[in-house]
Design a protein around this motif. Structure first.
Motif, PDB file in Angstrom:
ATOM      1  N   ILE A 126       0.869  -1.176   0.000  1.00  0.00           N
ATOM      2  CA  ILE A 126       0.000   0.000   0.000  1.00  0.00           C
ATOM      3  C   ILE A 126       0.901   1.219   0.000  1.00  0.00           C
ATOM      4  CG2 ILE A 126      -0.224  -0.008   2.534  1.00  0.00           C
ATOM      5  CD1 ILE A 126      -3.172   1.001   1.974  1.00  0.00           C
ATOM      6  N   HIS A 127       0.532   2.224  -0.813  1.00  0.00           N
ATOM      7  CA  HIS A 127       1.376   3.409  -0.970  1.00  0.00           C
ATOM      8  C   HIS A 127       0.495   4.664  -0.928  1.00  0.00           C
ATOM      9  CE1 HIS A 127       4.950   5.606  -2.155  1.00  0.00           C
ATOM     10  NE2 HIS A 127       4.191   6.286  -2.987  1.00  0.00           N
ATOM     11  N   PRO A 128       0.926   5.706  -0.194  1.00  0.00           N
ATOM     12  CA  PRO A 128       0.088   6.893  -0.024  1.00  0.00           C
ATOM     13  C   PRO A 128       0.215   7.931  -1.151  1.00  0.00           C
ATOM     14  CG  PRO A 128       2.006   7.100   1.371  1.00  0.00           C
ATOM     15  CD  PRO A 128       2.108   5.750   0.680  1.00  0.00           C
TER      16      PRO A 128
ATOM     17  N   ILE B   3      -2.919   0.540  -4.002  1.00  0.00           N
ATOM     18  CA  ILE B   3      -2.555  -0.805  -3.565  1.00  0.00           C
ATOM     19  C   ILE B   3      -2.098  -1.538  -4.815  1.00  0.00           C
ATOM     20  CG2 ILE B   3      -3.375  -2.943  -2.506  1.00  0.00           C
ATOM     21  CD1 ILE B   3      -5.444  -1.124  -1.010  1.00  0.00           C
ATOM     22  N   HIS B   4      -0.910  -2.133  -4.731  1.00  0.00           N
ATOM     23  CA  HIS B   4      -0.326  -2.749  -5.929  1.00  0.00           C
ATOM     24  C   HIS B   4       0.463  -4.005  -5.587  1.00  0.00           C
ATOM     25  CE1 HIS B   4       3.894  -1.372  -5.213  1.00  0.00           C
ATOM     26  NE2 HIS B   4       3.295  -0.430  -4.533  1.00  0.00           N
ATOM     27  N   PHE B   5       0.610  -4.872  -6.582  1.00  0.00           N
ATOM     28  CA  PHE B   5       1.502  -6.009  -6.440  1.00  0.00           C
ATOM     29  C   PHE B   5       2.931  -5.490  -6.442  1.00  0.00           C
ATOM     30  CE2 PHE B   5      -2.211  -8.192  -8.350  1.00  0.00           C
ATOM     31  CZ  PHE B   5      -2.402  -9.156  -7.371  1.00  0.00           C
ATOM     32  N   VAL B   6       3.800  -6.179  -5.728  1.00  0.00           N
ATOM     33  CA  VAL B   6       5.201  -5.785  -5.635  1.00  0.00           C
ATOM     34  C   VAL B   6       5.988  -6.478  -6.731  1.00  0.00           C
ATOM     35  CG1 VAL B   6       7.258  -5.849  -4.159  1.00  0.00           C
ATOM     36  CG2 VAL B   6       5.009  -5.382  -3.160  1.00  0.00           C
ATOM     37  N   ASP B   7       6.814  -5.678  -7.404  1.00  0.00           N
ATOM     38  CA  ASP B   7       7.769  -6.227  -8.364  1.00  0.00           C
ATOM     39  C   ASP B   7       9.163  -5.768  -7.926  1.00  0.00           C
ATOM     40  OD1 ASP B   7       8.006  -3.564  -9.177  1.00  0.00           O
ATOM     41  OD2 ASP B   7       7.099  -3.890 -11.146  1.00  0.00           O
ATOM     42  N   ASN B   8      10.146  -5.847  -8.809  1.00  0.00           N
ATOM     43  CA  ASN B   8      11.516  -5.521  -8.406  1.00  0.00           C
ATOM     44  C   ASN B   8      11.833  -4.034  -8.421  1.00  0.00           C
ATOM     45  OD1 ASN B   8      11.581  -5.177 -11.126  1.00  0.00           O
ATOM     46  ND2 ASN B   8      13.252  -6.602 -11.517  1.00  0.00           N
ATOM     47  N   GLY B   9      10.865  -3.176  -8.732  1.00  0.00           N
ATOM     48  CA  GLY B   9      11.084  -1.742  -8.706  1.00  0.00           C
ATOM     49  C   GLY B   9      10.542  -1.110  -7.434  1.00  0.00           C
ATOM     50  N   MET B  10      10.681   0.216  -7.355  1.00  0.00           N
ATOM     51  CA  MET B  10      10.144   0.946  -6.207  1.00  0.00           C
ATOM     52  C   MET B  10       8.754   1.457  -6.553  1.00  0.00           C
ATOM     53  SD  MET B  10      11.524   4.254  -4.098  1.00  0.00           S
ATOM     54  CE  MET B  10      13.027   3.455  -3.617  1.00  0.00           C
ATOM     55  N   ASP B  11       7.743   0.811  -6.004  1.00  0.00           N
ATOM     56  CA  ASP B  11       6.343   1.209  -6.209  1.00  0.00           C
ATOM     57  C   ASP B  11       5.951   1.174  -7.685  1.00  0.00           C
ATOM     58  OD1 ASP B  11       6.038   1.637  -3.425  1.00  0.00           O
ATOM     59  OD2 ASP B  11       6.894   3.634  -3.603  1.00  0.00           O
ATOM     60  N   THR B  12       6.423   0.149  -8.400  1.00  0.00           N
ATOM     61  CA  THR B  12       6.176   0.060  -9.846  1.00  0.00           C
ATOM     62  C   THR B  12       5.312  -1.132 -10.255  1.00  0.00           C
ATOM     63  OG1 THR B  12       8.251  -1.170 -10.101  1.00  0.00           O
ATOM     64  CG2 THR B  12       8.356   1.212 -10.453  1.00  0.00           C
ATOM     65  N   GLY B  13       4.917  -1.961  -9.313  1.00  0.00           N
ATOM     66  CA  GLY B  13       4.166  -3.173  -9.657  1.00  0.00           C
ATOM     67  C   GLY B  13       2.757  -2.881 -10.141  1.00  0.00           C
ATOM     68  N   PRO B  14       2.112  -3.879 -10.737  1.00  0.00           N
ATOM     69  CA  PRO B  14       0.760  -3.709 -11.262  1.00  0.00           C
ATOM     70  C   PRO B  14      -0.219  -3.216 -10.192  1.00  0.00           C
ATOM     71  CG  PRO B  14       1.686  -5.808 -11.974  1.00  0.00           C
ATOM     72  CD  PRO B  14       2.630  -5.234 -10.974  1.00  0.00           C
ATOM     73  N   ILE B  15      -0.994  -2.207 -10.565  1.00  0.00           N
ATOM     74  CA  ILE B  15      -1.933  -1.587  -9.634  1.00  0.00           C
ATOM     75  C   ILE B  15      -3.179  -2.455  -9.494  1.00  0.00           C
ATOM     76  CG2 ILE B  15      -3.472   0.408  -9.329  1.00  0.00           C
ATOM     77  CD1 ILE B  15      -1.181   2.092 -10.650  1.00  0.00           C
ATOM     78  N   ILE B  16      -3.586  -2.659  -8.245  1.00  0.00           N
ATOM     79  CA  ILE B  16      -4.795  -3.425  -7.933  1.00  0.00           C
ATOM     80  C   ILE B  16      -5.969  -2.478  -7.730  1.00  0.00           C
ATOM     81  CG2 ILE B  16      -5.864  -5.031  -6.291  1.00  0.00           C
ATOM     82  CD1 ILE B  16      -2.906  -5.868  -5.563  1.00  0.00           C
TER      83      ILE B  16
ATOM     84  N   GLN C 169      -6.981   1.921  -6.575  1.00  0.00           N
ATOM     85  CA  GLN C 169      -6.582   3.281  -6.213  1.00  0.00           C
ATOM     86  C   GLN C 169      -7.812   4.049  -5.749  1.00  0.00           C
ATOM     87  OE1 GLN C 169      -4.588   4.515  -9.971  1.00  0.00           O
ATOM     88  NE2 GLN C 169      -2.757   4.761  -8.710  1.00  0.00           N
ATOM     89  N   GLU C 170      -7.568   5.012  -4.874  1.00  0.00           N
ATOM     90  CA  GLU C 170      -8.639   5.922  -4.464  1.00  0.00           C
ATOM     91  C   GLU C 170      -8.038   7.313  -4.288  1.00  0.00           C
ATOM     92  OE1 GLU C 170     -11.891   6.409  -0.903  1.00  0.00           O
ATOM     93  OE2 GLU C 170     -11.514   4.384  -1.684  1.00  0.00           O
ATOM     94  N   ALA C 171      -8.710   8.300  -4.841  1.00  0.00           N
ATOM     95  CA  ALA C 171      -8.208   9.675  -4.826  1.00  0.00           C
ATOM     96  C   ALA C 171      -8.578  10.395  -3.535  1.00  0.00           C
ATOM     97  CB  ALA C 171      -8.755  10.443  -6.023  1.00  0.00           C
ATOM     98  N   VAL C 172      -7.726  11.369  -3.189  1.00  0.00           N
ATOM     99  CA  VAL C 172      -7.952  12.262  -2.058  1.00  0.00           C
ATOM    100  C   VAL C 172      -7.703  13.682  -2.563  1.00  0.00           C
ATOM    101  CG1 VAL C 172      -7.156  12.962   0.240  1.00  0.00           C
ATOM    102  CG2 VAL C 172      -7.148  10.548  -0.389  1.00  0.00           C
ATOM    103  N   ARG C 173      -8.673  14.553  -2.350  1.00  0.00           N
ATOM    104  CA  ARG C 173      -8.513  15.958  -2.748  1.00  0.00           C
ATOM    105  C   ARG C 173      -7.706  16.687  -1.679  1.00  0.00           C
ATOM    106  NH1 ARG C 173     -10.068  19.230  -6.398  1.00  0.00           N
ATOM    107  NH2 ARG C 173     -11.483  17.759  -7.376  1.00  0.00           N
ATOM    108  N   ILE C 174      -6.741  17.479  -2.120  1.00  0.00           N
ATOM    109  CA  ILE C 174      -5.968  18.315  -1.200  1.00  0.00           C
ATOM    110  C   ILE C 174      -6.627  19.695  -1.191  1.00  0.00           C
ATOM    111  CG2 ILE C 174      -3.728  19.320  -0.638  1.00  0.00           C
ATOM    112  CD1 ILE C 174      -2.412  17.002  -2.171  1.00  0.00           C
TER     113      ILE C 174
END
Length: 192
Positions: free
Chosen positions: A108-110, A137-150, A152-157
């Motif tokens: 999971i990544h913010p 939320i994504h599957f993990v691959d060998n990169g940094m936060d680059t795996g296939p996305i499962i 997403q949900e947006a947040v307004r700033i």
């Protein structure tokens, strides 16, 4: 019932959310193991309070990443772990774990990846003054936060947001979304 491990490095707010979902019957799995790379991380006490086995390590005590990941893999095999869920784990996963757990390690990544990968994604989004960020939320691959996305949900700033208020908004989504996605992945696998 699926046997899972959670990897975390910090306070464990997503760890708490997953445990709560299990306790409330919203998530049908056994949390068999917490893996943590920081001996003073608050998440350790949380796991111990729930009688969840912990493996705590210091990377510098090993010759390389493959060495500590091999030890983690051995423990995961002993405990018959089927899925690994990262919850604020601040290390890249290497091939020693990626290969045996292919498409079974989830992070999971913010932010709304591919925007703002890596550390301090909330701060990165805030400093860039973007109007929308979110949670991925994504599957993990060998990169940094680059795996296939499962998922997403947006947040307004909003103009009145601070980094602290933005973090609270993002965590509220994380704590709802992550257990829900984990549930979907485990149920989907049962159906196959």
């Amino acid at each position: 019932m699926k046997r899972i491990a959670i990897f975390a490095s910090g306070t464990g707010s997503n760890f708490d959310a997953i445990i709560q979902a299990v306790d409330e019957g919203k998530l049908d799995c056994e949390i068999e193991l917490l893996v943590c790379d920081r001996s003073n991380a608050p998440v350790i006490e949380k796991a111990q309070a729930k009688n969840i086995d912990t493996f705590i390590f210091r990377a510098k005590n090993y010759s390389d990443k493959a060495a500590y990941e091999q030890e983690i893999l051995n423990i995961c095999r002993e405990k018959e772990i089927e899925w690994i869920f990262l919850a604020g784990y601040m290390r890249l996963i290497g091939p020693t774990l990626l290969k045996p757990f292919e498409s079974r390690i989830v992070n999971i990544h913010p932010s709304l990846l591919p925007a703002f990968p890596g550390k301090d994604a909330i701060g990165q989004a805030f400093d860039k003054q973007v109007k929308i960020t979110g949670v991925t939320i994504h599957f993990v691959d060998n990169g940094m936060d680059t795996g296939p996305i499962i998922e997403q949900e947006a947040v307004r700033i909003e103009a009145a947001d601070t980094k602290a208020t933005l973090q609270k908004k993002i965590q509220a989504i994380e704590h709802r979304l992550y257990p829900s996605v984990i549930h979907s992945l485990l149920v989907e696998e049962e159906v196959k």
